[in-house]
Design a protein around this motif. Structure first.
Motif, PDB file in Angstrom:
ATOM      1  N   ALA A 126       0.884  -1.166  -0.055  1.00 24.21           N
ATOM      2  CA  ALA A 126      -0.106   0.132  -0.057  1.00 24.21           C
ATOM      3  C   ALA A 126       0.768   1.330   0.035  1.00 24.21           C
ATOM      4  CB  ALA A 126      -0.996   0.019   1.351  1.00 24.21           C
ATOM      5  N   VAL A 127       1.889   1.127   0.492  1.00 24.86           N
ATOM      6  CA  VAL A 127       2.894   2.322   0.738  1.00 24.86           C
ATOM      7  C   VAL A 127       3.843   2.108  -0.645  1.00 24.86           C
ATOM      8  CG1 VAL A 127       4.805   3.589   1.949  1.00 24.86           C
ATOM      9  CG2 VAL A 127       2.840   2.197   3.111  1.00 24.86           C
ATOM     10  N   TYR A 128       4.460   0.974  -0.989  1.00 26.63           N
ATOM     11  CA  TYR A 128       5.646   1.093  -1.769  1.00 26.63           C
ATOM     12  C   TYR A 128       5.063   0.415  -3.205  1.00 26.63           C
ATOM     13  CZ  TYR A 128       8.453   2.819   2.195  1.00 26.63           C
ATOM     14  OH  TYR A 128       8.852   3.480   2.817  1.00 26.63           O
ATOM     15  N   GLY A 129       3.992  -0.403  -3.349  1.00 26.78           N
ATOM     16  CA  GLY A 129       3.918  -0.949  -4.491  1.00 26.78           C
ATOM     17  C   GLY A 129       4.217  -2.363  -4.534  1.00 26.78           C
ATOM     18  N   SER A 130       4.012  -2.988  -5.704  1.00 25.33           N
ATOM     19  CA  SER A 130       4.395  -4.275  -5.930  1.00 25.33           C
ATOM     20  C   SER A 130       5.858  -4.775  -5.436  1.00 25.33           C
ATOM     21  CB  SER A 130       4.302  -4.807  -7.305  1.00 25.33           C
ATOM     22  OG  SER A 130       4.524  -6.005  -7.608  1.00 25.33           O
ATOM     23  N   ALA A 521      -0.562  11.938   3.474  1.00 22.17           N
ATOM     24  CA  ALA A 521       0.081  11.959   2.099  1.00 22.17           C
ATOM     25  C   ALA A 521      -0.761  11.324   0.862  1.00 22.17           C
ATOM     26  CB  ALA A 521       1.618  11.067   2.175  1.00 22.17           C
ATOM     27  N   PHE A 522      -0.453  11.902  -0.143  1.00 24.05           N
ATOM     28  CA  PHE A 522      -1.216  11.296  -1.395  1.00 24.05           C
ATOM     29  C   PHE A 522      -0.332  11.565  -2.694  1.00 24.05           C
ATOM     30  CE2 PHE A 522      -4.048  12.880   1.735  1.00 24.05           C
ATOM     31  CZ  PHE A 522      -5.091  11.898   1.752  1.00 24.05           C
ATOM     32  N   GLY A 523      -0.364  10.690  -3.671  1.00 25.73           N
ATOM     33  CA  GLY A 523       0.164  10.783  -4.731  1.00 25.73           C
ATOM     34  C   GLY A 523      -0.044   9.694  -6.026  1.00 25.73           C
ATOM     35  N   GLY A 555      10.047  -9.180 -22.765  1.00 21.92           N
ATOM     36  CA  GLY A 555       8.644  -8.767 -22.214  1.00 21.92           C
ATOM     37  C   GLY A 555       8.852  -7.735 -21.344  1.00 21.92           C
ATOM     38  N   GLY A 556       7.528  -7.265 -20.849  1.00 19.15           N
ATOM     39  CA  GLY A 556       7.430  -6.213 -19.810  1.00 19.15           C
ATOM     40  C   GLY A 556       6.236  -5.647 -19.727  1.00 19.15           C
ATOM     41  N   TYR A 557       6.000  -4.533 -18.721  1.00 19.06           N
ATOM     42  CA  TYR A 557       4.587  -4.013 -18.652  1.00 19.06           C
ATOM     43  C   TYR A 557       4.898  -2.546 -17.894  1.00 19.06           C
ATOM     44  CZ  TYR A 557       5.264  -6.261 -14.006  1.00 19.06           C
ATOM     45  OH  TYR A 557       5.896  -6.823 -12.872  1.00 19.06           O
ATOM     46  N   ASP A 558       3.584  -1.855 -17.958  1.00 19.63           N
ATOM     47  CA  ASP A 558       3.342  -0.834 -17.206  1.00 19.63           C
ATOM     48  C   ASP A 558       2.290  -0.641 -16.359  1.00 19.63           C
ATOM     49  OD1 ASP A 558       5.313  -0.129 -18.881  1.00 19.63           O
ATOM     50  OD2 ASP A 558       3.967   1.423 -19.955  1.00 19.63           O
ATOM     51  N   VAL A 559       2.590  -0.229 -15.277  1.00 20.15           N
ATOM     52  CA  VAL A 559       1.542   0.169 -14.232  1.00 20.15           C
ATOM     53  C   VAL A 559       1.311   1.539 -13.754  1.00 20.15           C
ATOM     54  CG1 VAL A 559       3.274  -0.332 -12.567  1.00 20.15           C
ATOM     55  CG2 VAL A 559       0.656  -0.590 -11.826  1.00 20.15           C
ATOM     56  N   TRP A 560       0.102   2.169 -13.535  1.00 14.37           N
ATOM     57  CA  TRP A 560      -0.244   3.331 -13.152  1.00 14.37           C
ATOM     58  C   TRP A 560      -0.952   3.278 -11.889  1.00 14.37           C
ATOM     59  CZ3 TRP A 560       1.001   7.962 -15.311  1.00 14.37           C
ATOM     60  CH2 TRP A 560       1.357   8.143 -16.729  1.00 14.37           C
ATOM     61  N   GLU A 561      -0.568   4.068 -10.796  1.00 16.39           N
ATOM     62  CA  GLU A 561      -0.889   3.639  -9.680  1.00 16.39           C
ATOM     63  C   GLU A 561      -1.463   5.169  -8.961  1.00 16.39           C
ATOM     64  OE1 GLU A 561       1.488   0.023  -7.938  1.00 16.39           O
ATOM     65  OE2 GLU A 561       2.703   1.940  -7.809  1.00 16.39           O
ATOM     66  N   LEU A 562      -2.296   5.185  -7.922  1.00 15.56           N
ATOM     67  CA  LEU A 562      -2.660   6.130  -7.006  1.00 15.56           C
ATOM     68  C   LEU A 562      -2.639   5.538  -5.617  1.00 15.56           C
ATOM     69  CD1 LEU A 562      -5.777   7.739  -8.849  1.00 15.56           C
ATOM     70  CD2 LEU A 562      -3.665   8.610  -9.020  1.00 15.56           C
ATOM     71  N   PHE A 563      -2.136   6.403  -4.694  1.00 12.78           N
ATOM     72  CA  PHE A 563      -1.962   5.892  -3.416  1.00 12.78           C
ATOM     73  C   PHE A 563      -2.156   7.123  -2.347  1.00 12.78           C
ATOM     74  CE2 PHE A 563       2.373   7.307  -4.756  1.00 12.78           C
ATOM     75  CZ  PHE A 563       2.628   8.195  -3.983  1.00 12.78           C
ATOM     76  N   GLY A 564      -2.379   6.806  -1.255  1.00 16.97           N
ATOM     77  CA  GLY A 564      -2.597   7.629  -0.128  1.00 16.97           C
ATOM     78  C   GLY A 564      -2.456   6.996   1.358  1.00 16.97           C
ATOM     79  N   SER A 589      -3.520  -0.020  -8.303  1.00 20.23           N
ATOM     80  CA  SER A 589      -2.670  -0.222  -9.192  1.00 20.23           C
ATOM     81  C   SER A 589      -3.546  -0.587 -10.413  1.00 20.23           C
ATOM     82  CB  SER A 589      -1.548  -1.030  -8.882  1.00 20.23           C
ATOM     83  OG  SER A 589      -1.073  -0.687  -7.459  1.00 20.23           O
ATOM     84  N   ASP A 590      -3.068  -0.198 -11.764  1.00 19.68           N
ATOM     85  CA  ASP A 590      -3.534  -0.612 -12.982  1.00 19.68           C
ATOM     86  C   ASP A 590      -2.617  -1.008 -13.953  1.00 19.68           C
ATOM     87  OD1 ASP A 590      -5.430  -0.985 -15.309  1.00 19.68           O
ATOM     88  OD2 ASP A 590      -5.659   0.761 -15.735  1.00 19.68           O
ATOM     89  N   TYR A 591      -2.354  -2.495 -13.998  1.00 23.43           N
ATOM     90  CA  TYR A 591      -1.372  -3.174 -14.850  1.00 23.43           C
ATOM     91  C   TYR A 591      -2.023  -3.501 -16.301  1.00 23.43           C
ATOM     92  CZ  TYR A 591       1.095  -4.196 -10.741  1.00 23.43           C
ATOM     93  OH  TYR A 591       1.779  -4.093  -9.401  1.00 23.43           O
ATOM     94  N   ASP A 592      -1.219  -3.302 -17.122  1.00 23.09           N
ATOM     95  CA  ASP A 592      -1.691  -3.524 -18.653  1.00 23.09           C
ATOM     96  C   ASP A 592      -1.272  -5.165 -18.739  1.00 23.09           C
ATOM     97  OD1 ASP A 592       1.146  -3.524 -18.845  1.00 23.09           O
ATOM     98  OD2 ASP A 592       1.214  -2.254 -20.431  1.00 23.09           O
ATOM     99  N   LEU A 593      -1.391  -6.006 -17.984  1.00 23.36           N
ATOM    100  CA  LEU A 593      -1.487  -7.326 -17.920  1.00 23.36           C
ATOM    101  C   LEU A 593      -2.763  -7.738 -17.870  1.00 23.36           C
ATOM    102  CD1 LEU A 593       1.343  -7.937 -15.495  1.00 23.36           C
ATOM    103  CD2 LEU A 593       1.501  -8.075 -18.285  1.00 23.36           C
ATOM    104  N   GLU A 594      -3.309  -8.808 -18.902  1.00 29.14           N
ATOM    105  CA  GLU A 594      -4.568  -9.089 -18.893  1.00 29.14           C
ATOM    106  C   GLU A 594      -5.089 -10.008 -17.791  1.00 29.14           C
ATOM    107  OE1 GLU A 594      -7.245 -11.819 -21.777  1.00 29.14           O
ATOM    108  OE2 GLU A 594      -5.231 -11.570 -22.293  1.00 29.14           O
ATOM    109  N   ASN A 595      -4.210 -10.879 -17.273  1.00 29.29           N
ATOM    110  CA  ASN A 595      -4.599 -11.488 -16.050  1.00 29.29           C
ATOM    111  C   ASN A 595      -4.460 -10.694 -14.775  1.00 29.29           C
ATOM    112  OD1 ASN A 595      -5.618 -13.645 -17.537  1.00 29.29           O
ATOM    113  ND2 ASN A 595      -3.426 -14.348 -17.882  1.00 29.29           N
ATOM    114  N   VAL A 596      -4.040  -9.645 -14.505  1.00 28.90           N
ATOM    115  CA  VAL A 596      -3.951  -8.758 -13.426  1.00 28.90           C
ATOM    116  C   VAL A 596      -4.834  -7.455 -13.363  1.00 28.90           C
ATOM    117  CG1 VAL A 596      -2.288  -7.533 -11.917  1.00 28.90           C
ATOM    118  CG2 VAL A 596      -1.597  -9.629 -13.229  1.00 28.90           C
ATOM    119  N   GLY A 597      -4.631  -6.708 -14.325  1.00 28.71           N
ATOM    120  CA  GLY A 597      -5.616  -5.367 -14.430  1.00 28.71           C
ATOM    121  C   GLY A 597      -5.313  -4.441 -13.451  1.00 28.71           C
TER     122      GLY A 597
END
Length: 960
Positions: A126-130, A521-523, A555-564, A589-597
Motif C-alpha cells: 500500500a505504501v511502496y507498491g508491488s 500523504a497522497f500521490g 517482455g515487460g509491462y507498465d502500471v499506473w498507481e494512485l496512493f494515499g 494499481s492498474d497493470y497492462d497485464l490481462e490477468n492482473v488488471g
C-alpha cells in the motif's frame, strides 16, 4: 534538534520507513529493525549482504558462496518468502534490479556510504507498491557531505586465503554560497576465489549411504558421469538380453557377466571393461567448484542538491557499477544416447562383438510376462530390424570431458541509475487545514546489462560427428588435445533489464484535531518494467552441452498507481492514553497485464501510547505482487535441483504397491522399480515462464509493544508478533521439482494428474537428457508463516575506563522465533502442507531455524570501542522427516545441531580525523555442519553457515 524563536525545543519531523508521513518520533506502526553505519564497520562489511544476511528476519539468498546454484549476485530474502518478494529501496526510492526476476543485486549498493539500513518485514504494498510482500529494506545513504574521506579494508582467513581488498573514496562540498551540495563516491573491491578442495569438509562430494554395519552415513560420492566414460543402453535391459541370445554371450566374453543397470567402464587402455557398480567409480566434482566465488567491482556515484528557492530544492542521484563475477563447475558431463561404430578401432574384438550384437533396432514388445517381483518370465515377442549392415549402434553414455577443461561462467554486469527530482515546502494553505505541506516529485531510470561468457562447453553435434569419423576416442583417458578442440565451443549470452519510475506526492497536516494534527500523504506513480535475455544461438538450440540450455526471454509491462495515507490522532494526554493514533493507507494499481488488471492494496493500524514507558501497536496490510517478467515471459531453461525419485533406490519411504504401479505407469520398467535408476542426487528439470499467471495477494498482521521504562534509563524493548499469508503464490509447479515427484508418486498416484504428466522418463526409467521433469511457473497454493520478533537495546554509563575516566557499555539483542512456515503447494489439495519451520532440505531449501539471534555488546572507552558479537542459529531437521514420512534412522544427518559464532572487533580513533579498525569473525573457527543429498552446495548451506573459518579484517578511514 532546532530551537524555535521562543527558545522551546522544536522537534524536526522525520520520515520512517513504512510510511510517507513525516512524524516527530522514530516509532513505526510496523516492526522496523535499524542497522547503523557503525554495525557495518564493526562487522567488517564491504558487501552489505555480509551483515544483513545474519539478521534473524533474513534467510540468506544468493551470496559470495553461491557457486552452483549461483548467478554472481547478492540478494536479500526477508522471512524466507523469496528475494522476489523483498523490495529494495535506496533513499526511499526503488533501486535497479539485475535480471528479469526484478531482483536487486545489493552488491551495487556502496556499504561505505550507508548511514543506516531500515528493515520493515511484512506486506508494504500500500505504501511502496508491488514486490513488498515479504517487506522492505531501505538503505539511507549519507548526504550533505563535506570534505574528503578515504577508507581501506583488507580481509584474509587464518588459513591465508579468501583475500578481500576494498578501497572507498568519498568527496563532497557545498557550492553557491551554501545553497547546494555535491557528493562523489568511488569504490573498488576485489575478492579472491577459494576452491572447495581448500577445505576438508568440501573436498569430496558426499552422499547419503550406509556404512559397513548397515547404518546411514555420509560417504564420498559424486557423479555417475565419470572421467573414462560409462556406457549402458540395450546392453543392460533384461528384455533385450532375452531377445538377443548373442548379446549375453558377447557380454560374458568381454568380462561383463551380470552387467548392472548403470553399465560398464572402459579400462585405461580403452579396450577392456568392468562393471560400473562401486561408489569408488563415481567422479568427485567438488574440487572444481568455487567455495568463495571471485568478484571484482568498480562503483562510482554522485548525489547533489540545490536550493532553487527557499521553498524548492532540486536533487539528483547517479550511480554506475561494474561487477565481474565468475562461477566454475567441473568439466562437462556429456550424457544421453549416441551412435557408435561397431567396428571401432578403439575397442578390442570382444567389445566390438558386444556392440555388434546390440546393433538392432527395437520394434513393439507383445505378450511380456513378469512375476510379482517384476522379474521377466516370458519375454513374449519383439520385432527386431536387423540393421547390422549399417555398422552402427546406439549406446547411452556418461563421460566427464576433463580434457575440455572446467566450465566457467563469467558475468560482467554494468548497472547504472539516474534520479532527478524536486521537493520542497508548500507552506500552510490556511490557519486550520493543510498546514506544513510538502511535495516531492522525481523520475528514475535504471538499466543493467549483463554479458555472460561461457567456457568449457561442448557441441553435441560435433561430439557425435567425431565419434563416427573415429577422430574422438572416449573409451578411457584417450581424448587428444586436437580432438578436444574439435568439440569445444564457447557461448555468449546477453541479458538486459530496465526500470523507469515517475512519482509525485504531497504530504502534511490535513486538519488540526484536539489530539493533534491529522497527517496525510497522497500521490501517483508510474512504473515501466522490461527485460530481455538473448542466449547464444548454439546454447538455445540445445547443441551446447555443459551449461544449461535456455530459450530467449523478452517482455515487460507498465502500471499506473494512485496512493494515499492518513494518520489520525484520537486522544492525547489522558490517563493510560498519552497518545492514541489510527492510520490507514491505500493504493490502486492498474497493470497492462490481462490477468492482473486493476488491483487494490490497503493497510490499517493503531498505535496506543499508554505512557512514556509503554506503547502498543497493531497493523493489518493487504499486499499484492504482480508476476515479474521472468515469471511471465521467461524462456524454458534446464536446471538441476536436488531431488529424490520415489521410484529409485534413493527413496527411503514405504515402497507400497500403489507407488510401484504409479512408477510403472510413468515409464519405469517393472524390473527397474526401486532400482538404480537415479545415479545422481540432482534431477534434471525444465523451468520457464507462464503468461497466464495472476497476481499474488498477501495479508500481514502484526501486533506488538514498545517498552521504554523511565526507571531504567537507556533501555528499550520491542516485541512483535507477525502473521503473513501469501495466496496464489507464484512458484514452479508444485512448489519444487522434488514436490512434483512426491505429489505424483506418493500423494495423488494418478498418472493423469498434472504432476505425473510433468515427469518424463528415458526407456530405462531414469530422468535425464533428453527427458526432464517439466516444472513451469504456476500460481500454486500459499505460504503461511508466523512468529515473534524481539529487540533489546540497553546502554549504561560506567565510572571507569581504559583510556578515559569513564566509559559506557551498550547491549543489543535482535531475535526471531518462527512458529510456523507452511507451504501449500496445490490450492486444490489444502490438506497437503509442507512444514518448513525448523527444517532444511530439498523441499524447504535453506535452513529456517525456529530461533535465531544476533547479539552485540560494545564497550566504549575514550577513543577505543571494543565489541563482541554472538550469532546463534537454532538446530534444524531434514524436511523429509515431516513431509515425506521417513524416519531419522533412514537418514545420515536427520538433524543439524545449533551453531554459535562469536566475532570480536574494535575501532580506535587515532586522531579526530583518523580511525583504524579490525577484528576477527568466527573467532573459534567453527566448521560448518555437513549434509549430503539435502545440502545446497559444498556439502552444507554456505549462505547460512560459515564455510571459510576464522577471518581477519583490518582497515583505516582518513577524513580531510
Amino acid at each position: 534538534m532546532a530551537q524555535s524563536d521562543e527558545g522551546v525545543d522544536e522537534i524536526e519531523q522525520i520520515v520512517v520507513t513504512g510510511s510517507r508521513i513525516a512524524r516527530r518520533d522514530l516509532t513505526s506502526s510496523s516492526p522496523v529493525a535499524v542497522v547503523d553505519a557503525e554495525q557495518y564497520r564493526l562487522s567488517g562489511t564491504v558487501n552489505v549482504e555480509q551483515l544483513l544476511n545474519t539478521l534473524p528476519q533474513v534467510i540468506p539468498g544468493t551470496t559470495a558462496f553461491s557457486n552452483n546454484p549461483g548467478n554472481g549476485a547478492a540478494t536479500l530474502d526477508l522471512r524466507g518468502l523469496g528475494a522476489e518478494r523483498t523490495l529494495i529501496l535506496v533513499n526511499n526510492r526503488r533501486y535497479m534490479f539485475f535480471d528479469a526476476n526484478q531482483i536487486t543485486d545489493v552488491n551495487t549498493i556502496p556499504a561505505a556510504l550507508v548511514e543506516r539500513t531500515e528493515v520493515v518485514t511484512g506486506g508494504a504494498s500500500a505504501v511502496y507498491g508491488s514486490d513488498a510482500i515479504g517487506g522492505v529494506v531501505n538503505f539511507i545513504l549519507k548526504d550533505d557531505f563535506e570534505g574528503i574521506e578515504i577508507g581501506t579494508q583488507y580481509d584474509i582467513t587464518t588459513r591465508g586465503d579468501a583475500d578481500r581488498a576494498n578501497i572507498d573514496l568519498t568527496m563532497g562540498g557545498n557550492f553557491a554560497d551554501g545553497r547546494g551540495n555535491a557528493v562523489l563516491y568511488m569504490n573498488y573491491f576485489d575478492r579472491d576465489a577459494v576452491m572447495q578442495d581448500a577445505r576438508d569438509f568440501s573436498f569430496n562430494a558426499l552422499l547419503d549411504d550406509f556404512d559397513e554395519n548397515g547404518n546411514p552415513a555420509l560417504v564420498p560420492g559424486g557423479s555417475a558421469s565419470v572421467l573414462n566414460g560409462r556406457f549402458s543402453g540395450p546392453l543392460d535391459n533384461d528384455v533385450n538380453r532375452a531377445l538377443r541370445p548373442g548379446l549375453t554371450t558377447a557380454l560374458d566374453n568381454a568380462g561383463l557377466t551380470g552387467l548392472g543397470g548403470l553399465g560398464f567402464l572402459p579400462g585405461a587402455d580403452g579396450q577392456t571393461a568392468t562393471n560400473f557398480r562401486n561408489p569408488e567409480d563415481l567422479f568427485n566434482y567438488a574440487p572444481d567448484n568455487f567455495l568463495q566465488i571471485p568478484q571484482e567491482r568498480w562503483m562510482i556515484g554522485t548525489m547533489a542538491t540545490y536550493d532553487i528557492t527557499d521553498q524548492m530544492e532540486f536533487y539528483a542521484e547517479g550511480s554506475f557499477a561494474n561487477n565481474r563475477v565468475i562461477t566454475e563447475l567441473a568439466p562437462t558431463p556429456i550424457t544421453g544416447n549416441f551412435l557408435f561404430n561397431v567396428d571401432s578401432p578403439f575397442l578390442s574384438p570382444a567389445m566390438q562383438e558386444v556392440l555388434r550384437q546390440a546393433d538392432l533396432t527395437e520394434g513393439t514388445i507383445t505378450g511380456t510376462v513378469r512375476d510379482d517381483n517384476g522379474n521377466l518370465v516370458n519375454p513374449g515377442t519383439l520385432t527386431l530390424a536387423d540393421t547390422a549392415g549399417d555398422g552402427q549402434t546406439s549406446l547411452s553414455i556418461g563421460r566427464r570431458l576433463e580434457e575440455v577443461g572446467p566450465r566457467q561462467n563469467s558475468d560482467e554486469r554494468n548497472s547504472w541509475r539516474v534520479v532527478t527530482g524536486i521537493r520542497g515546502d508548500l507552506g500552510d494553505f490556511s490557519d486550520t487545514m493543510f498546514k506544513n505541506m510538502r511535495y516531492d516529485a522525481y523520475y528514475m531510470f535504471a538499466r543493467t546489462l549483463n554479458t555472460q561468457r561461457q567456457a568449457g562447453n561442448v557441441s553435441r553435434s560435433a561430439f557425435q560427428a567425431a565419434l563416427l569419423d573415429n577422430s574422438l576416442n572416449i573409451f578411457g583417458p584417450n581424448i587428444t588435445e586436437d580432438a578436444a578442440d574439435s568439440i569445444r565451443i564457447a557461448a555468449t549470452n546477453v541479458e538486459e533489464s530496465q526500470l523507469q519510475v515517475a512519482s509525485g506526492a504531497i504530504s502534511g497536516d490535513i486538519i488540526e484535531l484536539p489530539a493533534g494534527p491529522v497527517g496525510g500523504a497522497f500521490g501517483f506513480e508510474w512504473r515501466s518494467t522490461s527485460a530481455r535475455f538473448s542466449p547464444d544461438t548454439a546454447l538455445s538450440s540445445g547443441d551446447v552441452v555443459g551449461f544449461n540450455a535456455g530459450n530467449p526471454t523478452a517482455g515487460g509491462y507498465d502500471v499506473w498507481e494512485l496512493f494515499g495515507e492518513v494518520r489520525v490522532p484520537i486522544v492525547a494526554d489522558l490517563p493510560f492514553a498519552k497518545n492514541v493514533e489510527v492510520n490507514g493507507a491505500f493504493r490502486y494499481s492498474d497493470y497492462d497485464l490481462e490477468n492482473v488488471g486493476g488491483v487494490w492494496t490497503y493497510a490499517g493500524g493503531v498505535d496506543w501510547s499508554v505512557s512514556d514507558d509503554l506503547m502498543f501497536r497493531g497493523q493489518f496490510q493487504r499486499a499484492v505482487r504482480a508476476p515479474n517478467v521472468q515469471e511471465l515471459f521467461g524462456g524454458q531453461a534446464q536446471g538441476f535441483p536436488g531431488a529424490i525419485d520415489p521410484c529409485s533406490d534413493q527413496f527411503t519411504g514405504e515402497q507400497t504397491q500403489a507407488l510401484r504401479d504409479t512408477c510403472i505407469a510413468s515409464g519405469v520398467p517393472a524390473a527397474n522399480v526401486f532400482g538404480a535408476i537415479q545415479p545422481n542426487t540432482q534431477i534434471q528439470g525444465l523451468f520457464g515462464g507462464n503468461p497466464d499467471l495472476e497476481e499474488e495477494t498477501s495479508d500481514t498482521f502484526t501486533i506488538g509493544a514498545v517498552i521504554t521504562p523511565q526507571a531504567i534509563p537507556g533501555l528499550s524493548v520491542t516485541i512483535d508478533y507477525y502473521n503473513i499469508e501469501v495466496d496464489d503464490a507464484i512458484s514452479v509447479l508444485g512448489g519444487s521439482l522434488n514436490n512434483v515427484l512426491d505429489l505424483c508418486f506418493n500423494e495423488i498416484q494418478d498418472i493423469n494428474s498434472p504432476f505425473c504428466q510433468a515427469v518424463n522418463r528415458n526407456p530405462g526409467g531414469d530422468i535425464g537428457e533428453p527427458n526432464f521433469v517439466e516444472v513451469l511457473n504456476a500460481n500454486i497454493g500459499k505460504f503461511e508463516t508466523d512468529g515473534i520478533d524481539l529487540q533489546i537495546n540497553y546502554s549504561m554509563d560506567l565510572d571507569f575506563g581504559l583510556l578515559s575516566e569513564s566509559s559506557s557499555l551498550d547491549f543489543f539483542v535482535l531475535g526471531t522465533w518462527v512458529n510456523n512456515f507452511d507451504i501449500t503447494p496445490v490450492a486444490a489439495i489444502p490438506e497437503r502442507i509442507d512444514e518448513c519451520a525448523g527444517t532444511f532440505g530439498n523441499t524447504c531449501g535453506e535452513p529456517l531455524p525456529e530461533f535465531k539471534t544476533n547479539s552485540r555488546v560494545t564497550w566504549r572507552t575514550g577513543p577505543l570501542n571494543l565489541s563482541l558479537r554472538w550469532r546463534w542459529i537454532d538446530s534444524v531437521k531434514d524436511d523429509q522427516l515431516l513431509n515425506e514420512g521417513t524416519v531419522a534412522a533412514n537418514l545420515a544427518v536427520p538433524k543439524i545441531g545449533s551453531q554459535n559464532y562469536f566475532d570480536l572487533s574494535a575501532t580506535f580513533d587515532v586522531l579526530d580525523n583518523v580511525q583504524i579498525f579490525g577484528g576477527v569473525d568466527n573467532l573459534f573457527d567453527n566448521k560448518p555442519p555437513l549434509v549430503a543429498d539435502s545440502s545446497e552446495q559444498a556439502n552444507t548451506f554456505p549462505g547460512t553457515y560459515d564455510v571459510l573459518g576464522s577471518r581477519l579484517f583490518f582497515g583505516a578511514t582518513v577524513r580531510f
